[in-house]
Design a protein around this motif. Sequence first.
Motif, PDB file in Angstrom:
ATOM      1  N   TYR A  55       0.854  -1.187   0.000  1.00  0.00           N
ATOM      2  CA  TYR A  55       0.000   0.000   0.000  1.00  0.00           C
ATOM      3  C   TYR A  55       0.894   1.242   0.000  1.00  0.00           C
ATOM      4  N   VAL A  56       0.584   2.194  -0.873  1.00  0.00           N
ATOM      5  CA  VAL A  56       1.425   3.384  -1.013  1.00  0.00           C
ATOM      6  C   VAL A  56       0.567   4.647  -0.968  1.00  0.00           C
ATOM      7  N   THR A  57       1.080   5.687  -0.328  1.00  0.00           N
ATOM      8  CA  THR A  57       0.412   6.980  -0.321  1.00  0.00           C
ATOM      9  C   THR A  57       1.443   8.093  -0.260  1.00  0.00           C
ATOM     10  N   ALA A  58       1.305   9.054  -1.164  1.00  0.00           N
ATOM     11  CA  ALA A  58       2.195  10.215  -1.168  1.00  0.00           C
ATOM     12  C   ALA A  58       1.491  11.432  -0.575  1.00  0.00           C
ATOM     13  N   SER A  59       0.402  11.209   0.132  1.00  0.00           N
ATOM     14  CA  SER A  59      -0.394  12.299   0.697  1.00  0.00           C
ATOM     15  C   SER A  59       0.460  13.195   1.590  1.00  0.00           C
ATOM     16  N   LEU A  60       0.204  14.498   1.483  1.00  0.00           N
ATOM     17  CA  LEU A  60       0.945  15.482   2.282  1.00  0.00           C
ATOM     18  C   LEU A  60       0.130  15.988   3.464  1.00  0.00           C
ATOM     19  N   TRP A  61      -1.104  15.517   3.586  1.00  0.00           N
ATOM     20  CA  TRP A  61      -1.913  15.867   4.757  1.00  0.00           C
ATOM     21  C   TRP A  61      -2.865  14.725   5.055  1.00  0.00           C
ATOM     22  N   GLU A  62      -2.804  14.243   6.282  1.00  0.00           N
ATOM     23  CA  GLU A  62      -3.719  13.199   6.733  1.00  0.00           C
ATOM     24  C   GLU A  62      -4.007  13.393   8.212  1.00  0.00           C
ATOM     25  N   GLY A  63      -5.291  13.471   8.541  1.00  0.00           N
ATOM     26  CA  GLY A  63      -5.661  13.548   9.947  1.00  0.00           C
ATOM     27  C   GLY A  63      -5.513  12.201  10.628  1.00  0.00           C
ATOM     28  N   PHE A  64      -5.690  11.130   9.868  1.00  0.00           N
ATOM     29  CA  PHE A  64      -5.523   9.770  10.384  1.00  0.00           C
ATOM     30  C   PHE A  64      -4.954   8.848   9.305  1.00  0.00           C
ATOM     31  N   ASN A  65      -5.595   8.771   8.166  1.00  0.00           N
ATOM     32  CA  ASN A  65      -5.290   7.883   7.038  1.00  0.00           C
ATOM     33  C   ASN A  65      -5.835   6.478   7.284  1.00  0.00           C
ATOM     34  N   LEU A  66      -7.149   6.388   7.169  1.00  0.00           N
ATOM     35  CA  LEU A  66      -7.849   5.126   7.399  1.00  0.00           C
ATOM     36  C   LEU A  66      -7.405   4.019   6.446  1.00  0.00           C
ATOM     37  N   PRO A  67      -7.243   4.280   5.129  1.00  0.00           N
ATOM     38  CA  PRO A  67      -6.809   3.192   4.238  1.00  0.00           C
ATOM     39  C   PRO A  67      -5.453   2.600   4.627  1.00  0.00           C
ATOM     40  N   ALA A  68      -4.519   3.439   5.085  1.00  0.00           N
ATOM     41  CA  ALA A  68      -3.211   2.920   5.504  1.00  0.00           C
ATOM     42  C   ALA A  68      -3.364   1.993   6.702  1.00  0.00           C
ATOM     43  N   ALA A  69      -4.260   2.355   7.622  1.00  0.00           N
ATOM     44  CA  ALA A  69      -4.513   1.512   8.795  1.00  0.00           C
ATOM     45  C   ALA A  69      -5.206   0.212   8.385  1.00  0.00           C
ATOM     46  N   GLU A  70      -6.171   0.307   7.458  1.00  0.00           N
ATOM     47  CA  GLU A  70      -6.885  -0.886   6.992  1.00  0.00           C
ATOM     48  C   GLU A  70      -5.934  -1.827   6.249  1.00  0.00           C
ATOM     49  N   ALA A  71      -5.038  -1.255   5.453  1.00  0.00           N
ATOM     50  CA  ALA A  71      -4.071  -2.078   4.720  1.00  0.00           C
ATOM     51  C   ALA A  71      -3.208  -2.876   5.685  1.00  0.00           C
ATOM     52  N   PHE A  91       4.920   9.275   3.195  1.00  0.00           N
ATOM     53  CA  PHE A  91       5.774  10.382   3.606  1.00  0.00           C
ATOM     54  C   PHE A  91       5.660  10.593   5.113  1.00  0.00           C
ATOM     55  N   ASP A  92       6.729  11.099   5.704  1.00  0.00           N
ATOM     56  CA  ASP A  92       6.812  11.321   7.144  1.00  0.00           C
ATOM     57  C   ASP A  92       6.134  12.653   7.488  1.00  0.00           C
ATOM     58  N   VAL A  93       4.796  12.684   7.350  1.00  0.00           N
ATOM     59  CA  VAL A  93       4.054  13.924   7.593  1.00  0.00           C
ATOM     60  C   VAL A  93       2.812  13.644   8.443  1.00  0.00           C
ATOM     61  N   CYS A  94       2.361  14.684   9.135  1.00  0.00           N
ATOM     62  CA  CYS A  94       1.079  14.682   9.856  1.00  0.00           C
ATOM     63  C   CYS A  94       0.924  13.458  10.763  1.00  0.00           C
ATOM     64  N   SER A  95      -0.103  12.650  10.536  1.00  0.00           N
ATOM     65  CA  SER A  95      -0.401  11.528  11.431  1.00  0.00           C
ATOM     66  C   SER A  95       0.339  10.244  11.067  1.00  0.00           C
ATOM     67  N   HIS A  96       1.063  10.238   9.966  1.00  0.00           N
ATOM     68  CA  HIS A  96       1.672   8.980   9.511  1.00  0.00           C
ATOM     69  C   HIS A  96       2.587   8.315  10.546  1.00  0.00           C
ATOM     70  N   PRO A  97       3.428   9.082  11.285  1.00  0.00           N
ATOM     71  CA  PRO A  97       4.250   8.408  12.297  1.00  0.00           C
ATOM     72  C   PRO A  97       3.434   7.694  13.377  1.00  0.00           C
ATOM     73  N   GLU A  98       2.177   8.102  13.562  1.00  0.00           N
ATOM     74  CA  GLU A  98       1.304   7.439  14.533  1.00  0.00           C
ATOM     75  C   GLU A  98       0.611   6.225  13.940  1.00  0.00           C
ATOM     76  N   ILE A  99       0.217   6.340  12.676  1.00  0.00           N
ATOM     77  CA  ILE A  99      -0.665   5.346  12.061  1.00  0.00           C
ATOM     78  C   ILE A  99       0.112   4.237  11.360  1.00  0.00           C
ATOM     79  N   VAL A 100       1.224   4.575  10.731  1.00  0.00           N
ATOM     80  CA  VAL A 100       2.029   3.567  10.035  1.00  0.00           C
ATOM     81  C   VAL A 100       2.916   2.894  11.075  1.00  0.00           C
ATOM     82  N   LYS A 101       2.449   1.781  11.586  1.00  0.00           N
ATOM     83  CA  LYS A 101       3.074   1.122  12.733  1.00  0.00           C
ATOM     84  C   LYS A 101       4.446   0.534  12.398  1.00  0.00           C
ATOM     85  N   ASN A 102       5.353   0.672  13.365  1.00  0.00           N
ATOM     86  CA  ASN A 102       6.701   0.103  13.244  1.00  0.00           C
ATOM     87  C   ASN A 102       7.436   0.619  12.007  1.00  0.00           C
ATOM     88  N   GLY A 103       7.076   1.819  11.573  1.00  0.00           N
ATOM     89  CA  GLY A 103       7.708   2.370  10.380  1.00  0.00           C
ATOM     90  C   GLY A 103       9.136   2.799  10.648  1.00  0.00           C
TER      91      GLY A 103
END
Length: 354
Positions: free
Chosen positions: A277-293, A303-315
């Motif tokens: 699963y890939v996303t180049a989004s520059l703004w995400e309040g949560f990013n549900l698809p990344a969590a579902e994936a 990208f290391d932006v917004c909520s991604h460090p919280e949601i993309v686990k063990n990144g």
Amino acid sequence: MKIAILTPTFHYFSGIDRVVELQASDYSKRGNDVTVFALEATIKPKGFNLEVLGMPKSLFLQRLYRLFFSLDFIKLSKAVNKLKNFDIVISHFYPTNLIASAAKRRFGVKYIYYNHGIGYSKLFSNPIEKLYMRLFAYLNRLSLSNIDSAVSISKFLRDELKKETGIESEVIYNKIGSRYKKGINGTKIRKKLAIKNNEKSLLFIGRLSPHKNVHTLLNIFDLVNKKLPNVRLVVIGKQTFPNYFKKLKQIANKNVIFKEFVSDKELPHYYAACDLYVTASLWEGFNLPAAEAQACGKKVVAFDVCSHPEIVKNGVLVKKDTAVTNVYVSQKDIHGFASAIIKLLKPIHIHRKV
């Protein structure tokens, strides 16, 4: 307890609305009398009530209507009156915040704001769209003047809300539906999309909006294809900005597959069918698809932006050459992003049950 949940739209293609559906179901299962109020809806309620307030059909007119909803005095007043006997009103987005705020003033109903955030206006290149987003964010802030409490769906949004309004909020991460899990078979979807056994596939899900940065994802995908020509990219998302979608179609190479809509029932199988699963989004309040994936056992590159460090686990944050498990990439490092995708794809055996 009577609980009203407010959201502008109630559609499967909206991450916010899928959160609303889960929330309504959960409250209902706990014995509450729950009603979802929306301006427009296609999701069929199960175990809770639904009231559709109505709005124009044209996408352009919908944007104007949502921005200036406060001017529709009759509909606003009727909607507020419907909330007279409710104990709690939870509003998930502007302009339905206006209904919740007015119900608080008129009837003393408890008003809870569910903060999903609003994308940065600076990420929109069109001056009109940029102005629209600024005005939308401003009006949203005004609608929060009399809330009883607030919930943010990430620590990132908690900090943003505090900085912008001074409002403190509790962080409650979005729940992931039980249908998203490991072990789902994606073979039928691969056949449906004509993805061959010797091809690998990437997946992106989200509104086709400038802040989702899909144009950059397509450029990254070009770099990947130069190294790995047997990779396809599946892009699933509603065309909310027609001119932007036209641009995407023009720059997409022949290995990109666009789909506007996938049902909730089928969606887990699309995750299962992808290799990454890939996303180049520059703004995400949560990013549900990344969590579902991730719930479906898929690795994520973002990208290391917004909520991604919280949601993309063990990144692991990478510059260019490191790629293990899930990966964050420094913002604007498209070569590092492409490198991470390539390194994560190479160990994957193509002929496998997905």
